[in-house]
Design a protein around this motif. Sequence first.
Motif, short mmCIF file in Angstrom:
data_model
loop_
_atom_site.label_atom_id
_atom_site.label_comp_id
_atom_site.label_asym_id
_atom_site.label_seq_id
_atom_site.Cartn_x
_atom_site.Cartn_y
_atom_site.Cartn_z
N MET A 1 48.74 -14.47 27.96
CA MET A 1 48.09 -15.24 26.92
C MET A 1 46.75 -14.60 26.61
SD MET A 1 46.57 -19.13 26.91
CE MET A 1 48.13 -19.92 27.02
N LEU A 2 46.50 -14.39 25.35
CA LEU A 2 45.22 -13.87 24.88
C LEU A 2 44.30 -15.04 24.59
CD1 LEU A 2 43.40 -11.57 23.78
CD2 LEU A 2 44.54 -11.90 21.58
N VAL A 3 43.11 -15.04 25.14
CA VAL A 3 42.14 -16.10 24.90
C VAL A 3 40.96 -15.52 24.12
CG1 VAL A 3 40.61 -17.79 25.97
CG2 VAL A 3 42.81 -17.26 27.04
N LEU A 4 40.67 -16.13 22.98
CA LEU A 4 39.58 -15.67 22.12
C LEU A 4 38.59 -16.79 21.88
CD1 LEU A 4 41.72 -13.88 19.40
CD2 LEU A 4 40.45 -12.79 21.23
N ALA A 5 37.33 -16.44 21.73
CA ALA A 5 36.31 -17.41 21.34
C ALA A 5 36.07 -17.24 19.84
CB ALA A 5 35.03 -17.18 22.12
N ARG A 6 36.07 -18.32 19.11
CA ARG A 6 35.83 -18.29 17.67
C ARG A 6 34.83 -19.39 17.33
NH1 ARG A 6 36.58 -14.18 15.12
NH2 ARG A 6 35.57 -13.71 17.04
N LYS A 7 33.99 -19.14 16.36
CA LYS A 7 33.01 -20.12 15.89
C LYS A 7 33.55 -20.76 14.61
CE LYS A 7 29.09 -17.57 17.73
NZ LYS A 7 27.89 -16.79 17.40
N LEU A 8 32.93 -21.85 14.21
CA LEU A 8 33.29 -22.54 12.98
C LEU A 8 33.34 -21.55 11.81
CD1 LEU A 8 33.88 -25.27 11.64
CD2 LEU A 8 31.42 -25.50 11.28
N GLY A 9 34.44 -21.55 11.09
CA GLY A 9 34.59 -20.66 9.94
C GLY A 9 35.20 -19.31 10.28
N GLU A 10 35.28 -18.96 11.55
CA GLU A 10 35.88 -17.69 11.95
C GLU A 10 37.40 -17.85 12.07
OE1 GLU A 10 32.27 -15.53 14.37
OE2 GLU A 10 33.76 -16.62 15.54
N SER A 11 38.09 -16.72 11.99
CA SER A 11 39.55 -16.77 12.04
C SER A 11 40.11 -15.61 12.83
CB SER A 11 40.12 -16.76 10.62
OG SER A 11 39.74 -15.57 9.95
N ILE A 12 41.40 -15.69 13.09
CA ILE A 12 42.14 -14.58 13.69
C ILE A 12 43.36 -14.34 12.80
CG2 ILE A 12 41.37 -15.07 16.04
CD1 ILE A 12 44.19 -16.22 16.57
N VAL A 13 43.88 -13.13 12.85
CA VAL A 13 45.06 -12.77 12.08
C VAL A 13 46.16 -12.37 13.07
CG1 VAL A 13 46.02 -11.20 10.36
CG2 VAL A 13 43.65 -11.99 10.15
N ILE A 14 47.35 -12.94 12.86
CA ILE A 14 48.51 -12.66 13.70
C ILE A 14 49.52 -11.91 12.82
CG2 ILE A 14 50.36 -13.63 15.09
CD1 ILE A 14 48.50 -16.11 15.49
N GLY A 15 49.85 -10.72 13.23
CA GLY A 15 50.75 -9.91 12.41
C GLY A 15 50.08 -9.60 11.08
N ASP A 16 50.89 -9.49 10.05
CA ASP A 16 50.37 -9.17 8.73
C ASP A 16 50.16 -10.39 7.85
OD1 ASP A 16 50.42 -6.42 9.24
OD2 ASP A 16 52.50 -6.25 8.57
N ASN A 17 50.70 -11.55 8.26
CA ASN A 17 50.72 -12.66 7.32
C ASN A 17 50.42 -14.04 7.87
OD1 ASN A 17 53.05 -12.81 8.77
ND2 ASN A 17 54.44 -12.73 7.04
N ILE A 18 49.82 -14.13 9.06
CA ILE A 18 49.45 -15.42 9.62
C ILE A 18 47.96 -15.40 9.95
CG2 ILE A 18 49.80 -17.09 11.48
CD1 ILE A 18 52.65 -15.93 11.76
N THR A 19 47.23 -16.37 9.41
CA THR A 19 45.80 -16.48 9.68
C THR A 19 45.52 -17.86 10.26
OG1 THR A 19 45.27 -15.03 7.83
CG2 THR A 19 43.49 -16.38 8.66
N VAL A 20 44.77 -17.89 11.36
CA VAL A 20 44.36 -19.14 11.99
C VAL A 20 42.84 -19.21 11.92
CG1 VAL A 20 44.41 -20.54 14.09
CG2 VAL A 20 46.34 -19.05 13.55
N LYS A 21 42.32 -20.28 11.29
CA LYS A 21 40.89 -20.40 11.06
C LYS A 21 40.37 -21.70 11.68
CE LYS A 21 37.46 -20.36 7.35
NZ LYS A 21 37.26 -20.21 5.89
N VAL A 22 39.20 -21.62 12.33
CA VAL A 22 38.54 -22.81 12.84
C VAL A 22 37.86 -23.49 11.65
CG1 VAL A 22 36.79 -23.72 14.42
CG2 VAL A 22 38.16 -21.73 15.09
N VAL A 23 38.35 -24.68 11.28
CA VAL A 23 37.81 -25.36 10.10
C VAL A 23 36.83 -26.48 10.45
CG1 VAL A 23 39.72 -24.76 8.59
CG2 VAL A 23 39.83 -26.87 9.90
N ALA A 24 36.88 -26.98 11.69
CA ALA A 24 35.95 -28.03 12.10
C ALA A 24 35.94 -28.15 13.61
CB ALA A 24 36.33 -29.37 11.49
N VAL A 25 34.81 -28.57 14.14
CA VAL A 25 34.67 -28.90 15.56
C VAL A 25 33.91 -30.22 15.61
CG1 VAL A 25 33.82 -28.20 17.82
CG2 VAL A 25 34.59 -26.45 16.19
N GLU A 26 34.60 -31.29 16.05
CA GLU A 26 34.00 -32.62 16.06
C GLU A 26 34.32 -33.33 17.37
OE1 GLU A 26 35.92 -34.45 12.75
OE2 GLU A 26 34.96 -33.15 11.27
#
Length: 78
Positions: A1-26
């Motif tokens: 398992m890959l563990v990454l730290a991301r801040k609000l508004g940051e994202s990661i890209v999986i493959g060529d066509n999947i993006t996961v973005k942190v949109v809120a932390v509450e």
Amino acid sequence: MLVLARKLGESIVIGDNITVKVVAVENGVVKLGIDAPREISIIRSELIEEVTKSNQAAVLHHGVNKEDIDSLSKLLGK
């Protein structure tokens, strides 16, 4: 398992066509936005676990045997 730290508004890209973005932390809850093609299934893991447990309980309750499951799998092409 890959563990990454991301801040609000940051994202990661999986493959060529999947993006996961942190949109809120509450209140300790992280909300993610996932951009993926429609043919990619995105399901919360707790729902998969719930359905699996429900299916297992139904099999036990109704006495479905392995042969029935194998026949159904063949019929469904699985």
